[in-house]
Design an enzyme around this catalytic site. Structure first.
Site, PDB file in Angstrom:
ATOM      1  N   GLY A  14       0.648  -1.200   0.087  1.00 26.76           N
ATOM      2  CA  GLY A  14       0.060  -0.221  -0.039  1.00 26.76           C
ATOM      3  C   GLY A  14       0.994   1.330  -0.078  1.00 26.76           C
ATOM      4  O   GLY A  14       0.514   2.161   0.437  1.00 26.76           O
ATOM      5  N   GLY A  15       2.033   1.208  -0.513  1.00 30.45           N
ATOM      6  CA  GLY A  15       3.103   2.512  -0.752  1.00 30.45           C
ATOM      7  C   GLY A  15       3.358   2.907   0.777  1.00 30.45           C
ATOM      8  O   GLY A  15       3.843   4.161   0.841  1.00 30.45           O
ATOM      9  N   SER A  47       4.858  -5.562  -2.556  1.00 27.81           N
ATOM     10  CA  SER A  47       4.797  -4.138  -2.889  1.00 27.81           C
ATOM     11  C   SER A  47       5.497  -3.490  -1.884  1.00 27.81           C
ATOM     12  O   SER A  47       6.741  -3.815  -1.504  1.00 27.81           O
ATOM     13  CB  SER A  47       3.231  -3.628  -2.937  1.00 27.81           C
ATOM     14  OG  SER A  47       3.446  -2.247  -3.577  1.00 27.81           O
TER      15      SER A  47
END
Length: 563
Positions: free
Chosen positions: A129-130, A208
């Site tokens: 989620g960055g 991610s």
């Protein structure tokens, strides 16, 4: 559970036996250091789930950017059913991640197979989620656990400004979100044996931003001896978005955007943040629209003066020096990671043509605007030739985005690991695409594996945001691919190698300092040489001259107080 006598009988039997059937669900009570916890197994399933267990406490008020505190204790049984807790976070295009937002959000979810096996290997998944959005249930590992070979853990950690404000002061030293992750691993070390897990056999995996996070945990002395294997899935500690280049400047710019002017006084800036409301702190909308390959509030290099610091040097320097935890790593990404930015293509292509330098990664530095433009033109020519970015060369756009966000930094890290003494790094590229997948816009039915496509194969659900674990409505080819990839992941979690002796899968040697070999994970598994060699060599020439090493915030001046 029903109220009255049945409820008390259920509790009594649970305490004595550890499990019982109530309301069509089996229950199991596990006793951890903090107190007893009850989980459930759904009818017809083969795993017990324990949701929302507080592993630590997030400090609040003026202490909200500090390291986490110990978790609470309880005497009565904690019903571990709360899937809703999420940490304060930004919105993406006006959409907020579902759940109940609260500052004290540090909870873990445990997934335990129904098996008589004891001392099972453990895998801890860090969500993506960055570093700005998400929660531990963004993706779930139920199907991985249904193999009855592992116990899995997911969890929340502080996000955005809450997790990654980095002023270098006592109140905001930096990396609170990473210190949450260390606290979770310490909690696992203390408590996972109660669930049947082996505290000495813990694999950390992430996708991610979670991939970047586990890659950073490898480098931190705080996390030493808390895990023995690592699986980064599409994200490297060397990525431009992984570590803030100038955290103090980022903090100043956000404060200015909210009308605060006294940004050059670090203690005034600290007061602005420590007294800010939740609504203000999560109003970082637009982070995903940045063109410089950064998400602003992410991990940082901290001051070396703090013994509790998570990271005190740049990832590049640490990996190159060899002073990190040399554990087996299953490292890789998908072949078209740049599809992450396909939705922006129509709005960005004209901006790219007008000002390509705005799309250069944030971790590049230049002596002048002239030099910046020269490099910009060089990069643009490499990917697009003399043609403008258009529908005709959308695949070059995807390659560019793949490389600057994920590909180059991952391969650079892998080479540095191998060159600095880690001879147990296994490199892969995931390139399976199901026939039902949509074609890339403006192409003649070209398809590619999108960002974290391998995670979609390992964890549950059919699309990235889905929590649907019913995988019956997918093609037989995709079912087979999921089965193979899960086998590889289980092999690695249990043995430290993706293809152990006796496996029917192709032999898979560790990668060398030249970046070869790698395993192509597609319809057929194929051992190949180095990945995207020409593109890596090109970026090497750029970074060798223009790399901007992440810096800690400057040492704050001595605070003078009146006597």
């Amino acid at each position: 559970m029903a109220t009255g006598t049945l409820s008390w009988l259920c509790v009594a039997f649970v305490i004595c036996l550890g499990w019982v059937v109530c309301d069509d669900r089996e229950e199991r009570i596990v006793r951890i250091e903090q107190g007893p916890v009850r989980g459930y197994k759904e009818k017809g399933d083969s795993i017990f789930t324990f949701y929302g267990i507080p592993y630590a406490s997030a400090p609040t008020g003026k202490d909200k950017f500090k390291a986490p505190l110990p978790g609470p204790a309880w005497l009565s049984v904690l019903d571990a059913v709360n899937r809703e807790i999420t940490c304060p976070q930004a919105t993406i295009y006006g959409t907020t991640f579902p759940g109940t937002v609260q500052e004290n959000c540090l909870v873990a979810n445990i997934y335990v197979p129904e098996t008589s096996k004891k001392n099972l290997p453990v895998v801890v998944y860090v969500h993506g989620g960055g570093y700005q959005v998400g929660s531990g249930i963004l993706r779930e590992p139920k199907n991985l656990v249904r193999t009855k070979n592992v116990i899995a853990v997911t969890f929340n950690y502080r996000l955005g400004i809450y997790g990654f404000l980095c002023l270098g002061t006592n109140e905001a030293p930096g990396n609170a979100g990473m210190k949450d992750q260390v606290a979770l691993l310490r909690w696992v070390k203390k408590n996972i044996a109660s669930y049947g897990g082996n505290p000495e056999d813990v694999t950390i995996a992430g996708y991610s931003a979670g991939s970047s996070a586990v890659d950073l945990l490898v480098l931190s002395p705080l996390a030493k001896d808390l895990f023995n294997k690592v699986i980064p899935e599409s994200g490297a500690n060397l990525a431009p978005w992984s570590v803030q280049i100038d955290p103090l400047e980022n903090a100043k710019l956000f404060a200015k955007s909210k009308g605060f002017k006294d940004v050059d006084d670090v203690y005034a800036l600290e007061e602005f943040y420590t007294s800010a409301s939740m609504d203000l702190l999560i109003s970082t909308g637009g982070f995903f629209d940045r063109t410089d390959v950064s998400f602003v509030f992410t991990p940082c290099v901290e001051q070396k003066t703090s013994k509790a610091a998570f990271l005190t040097d740049s990832p590049y320097n640490i990996v190159k020096s060899g002073k990190y935890n040399k554990v087996p790593m299953l490292y890789g990404f998908a072949d078209m990671e740049g599809l992450l930015r396909i939705a922006q293509f129509d709005s960005w292509k004209d901006k790219i043509n007008a000002n390509f330098s705005a799309f250069l990664p944030v971790d590049l530095k230049f002596d002048s605007e002239k030099e910046r433009e020269e490099v910009s033109n060089k990069v643009k020519k490499f990917y697009f030739g003399d043609k403008p970015v258009s529908q005709d060369n959308i695949l070059a756009y995807i390659d560019f985005m793949s490389d600057v966000y994920f590909g180059y930094s991952s391969l650079k890290a892998v080479k540095l690991y191998a060159g600095s003494g880690n001879n147990k790094v296994y490199l892969y590229e995931y390139n399976f695409v199901d026939n039902s997948a949509p074609a890339i816009p403006y192409t003649d039915n070209v398809k590619g594996a999108t960002h974290c496509a391998q995670t979609l194969a390992v964890l549950d659900g059919i699309d990235f945001m889905s929590q649907d674990t019913d995988e019956t409505d997918i093609s037989e080819e995709y079912k087979k691919m999921k089965s193979v990839v899960r086998e590889i992941w289980i092999n690695f979690i249990t043995t430290g190698t993706p293809v152990p002796l006796g496996s029917s899968l192709p032999t898979w040697p560790a990668v060398g300092a030249d970046g070869a070999p790698h395993m192509a994970l597609g319809r057929e598994l194929q051992l190949r040489g180095a990945l995207i060699e020409e593109r890596v060599r090109f970026w090497d020439t750029v970074y060798e001259r223009h790399y901007r090493v992440p810096q800690p915030p400057p040492q704050p001046p001595t605070r003078h107080t009146e006597l």
